[in-house]
Design an enzyme around this catalytic site. Structure first.
Site, short mmCIF file in Angstrom:
data_model
loop_
_atom_site.label_atom_id
_atom_site.label_comp_id
_atom_site.label_asym_id
_atom_site.label_seq_id
_atom_site.Cartn_x
_atom_site.Cartn_y
_atom_site.Cartn_z
N ARG A 55 59.73 20.78 94.57
CA ARG A 55 58.76 20.64 93.49
C ARG A 55 59.09 19.76 92.33
NH1 ARG A 55 59.24 25.37 95.99
NH2 ARG A 55 57.54 26.32 96.69
N HIS A 80 56.91 18.51 97.71
CA HIS A 80 57.22 17.95 98.93
C HIS A 80 56.72 16.38 98.81
CE1 HIS A 80 59.74 21.13 100.19
NE2 HIS A 80 58.95 21.69 101.06
N HIS A 152 63.49 19.29 106.96
CA HIS A 152 63.29 20.64 106.81
C HIS A 152 63.55 21.39 108.36
CE1 HIS A 152 61.37 23.52 104.33
NE2 HIS A 152 60.88 22.58 103.55
N ASP A 212 65.05 32.16 99.40
CA ASP A 212 64.81 30.79 98.79
C ASP A 212 65.33 30.21 97.74
OD1 ASP A 212 63.02 28.43 98.72
OD2 ASP A 212 61.20 29.14 98.25
N GLU A 259 68.81 23.14 103.86
CA GLU A 259 68.35 21.66 103.49
C GLU A 259 69.02 21.05 102.56
OE1 GLU A 259 63.85 22.44 102.73
OE2 GLU A 259 64.48 24.45 103.44
#
Length: 294
Positions: A55, A80, A152, A212, A259
């Protein structure tokens, strides 16, 4: 026919032009059986994300004394790379591809999604006889801009998207993480994992908590970042990267992602590693997903 790389063990990786995506990763398990450990989790699964992974707050890019207005696609934020980021586009395959290596290329014009500078990105995938999938990223620009690329890919080491990942044993080479606000924008702090449920310095099961989390990686150069092991299949994957961070994501059922990337919202935080790309300083990055079985 889908682009494919194959090694001497009969293991193979298949790709798509759409998003320069990893579609399937067929590797051996502990019994010598081949199965696909790359999960089709929807959205940008398996795809290369850019110009800027994760972001940028408020759709605003401060750069060299100017503020560029970016297209937004998650409330007021740019996620993204914007609504038409790299993961949503068809990439070209350059000449010279072999059964072990291929290179995807995309051209991004000045002003694309609001980002300054015309950018060329190349992503080279190499699949070795040691079951290592290497990803080399390169980006050049004709003007100052920012870049933050990742893949991803989602994994389930059993090869079964319906199998739970809660007993997968995970270790992350990080003692710090980036806390975020309610919109998942980093606060700018860098916080110790000690005493938190984000501490994976010692190997432990992923469990059922949804993660996350951006983990800070120490050091420089190509170095270990994380490893995961599934006892049912005997498969493991270790991650090495030149990037300063790795994102653990478990928000999709039956899949986890590791990632490698720069810090989210880095342009707004001078204490974060710079994501600036200039004509005289090309971007280069390497990540390796190394598979094995026992």
């Amino acid at each position: 026919m889908a682009p494919e790389l194959e090694n001497v063990r009969g293991e193979r990786v298949t790709f798509s032009h759409d998003g320069a995506a990893i579609v399937e990763i067929f590797v051996l398990d502990g019994q010598g059986n081949i199965g696909n450990v790359a999960m089709a989790a929807g959205g940008s699964a398996g795809r290369v994300v850019g110009r800027f992974a994760n972001r940028i707050a408020g759709g605003e890019l401060p750069l060299d004394g100017k503020t560029y207005r970016l297209l937004t696609n998650e409330g007021t934020n740019t996620l993204h790379g914007g609504p038409d980021g790299f993961s949503k586009r068809a990439w070209a395959i350059e000449d010279g591809a072999t059964d072990r290596s291929l290179t995807f290329r995309i051209e991004s014009p000045d002003g694309d999604q609001g980002f300054p500078g015309a950018v060329t990105v190349r992503v080279t995938y190499t699949f070795g006889d040691d079951s290592a999938l290497r990803i080399d990223y390169e980006a050049t620009s004709d003007a100052p801009t920012v870049i933050n690329l990742t893949n991803h890919a989602y994994f389930n080491l059993t090869g079964d998207s319906g199998a739970s990942i809660e007993n997968v044993q995970l270790q992350v080479e990080s003692k710090e993480y980036l806390p975020v606000d309610s919109a998942l924008i980093p606060t700018g702090e860098i916080v110790s994992v000690t005493g938190t449920d984000r501490d994976f310095r010692d190997v432990r099961a992923i469990g059922t908590m949804p993660y996350d989390v951006t983990y800070v990686l120490e050091g420089a150069g190509l170095r270990p970042a994380a490893q995961a092991f599934d006892a049912r299949s005997g498969r493991s994957v270790s991650v090495e990267t030149t990037e300063p961070a790795i994102q653990l994501y478990t928000g999709k059922p039956g899949a986890f992602a590791l990632e490698t990337e720069h810090y989210p919202d880095a342009p707004h935080h001078p204490n974060f590693p710079s994501t600036e790309l200039t004509p005289d300083n090309p971007y280069r990055s390497t990540t390796i997903y190394r598979f094995s079985a026992s």
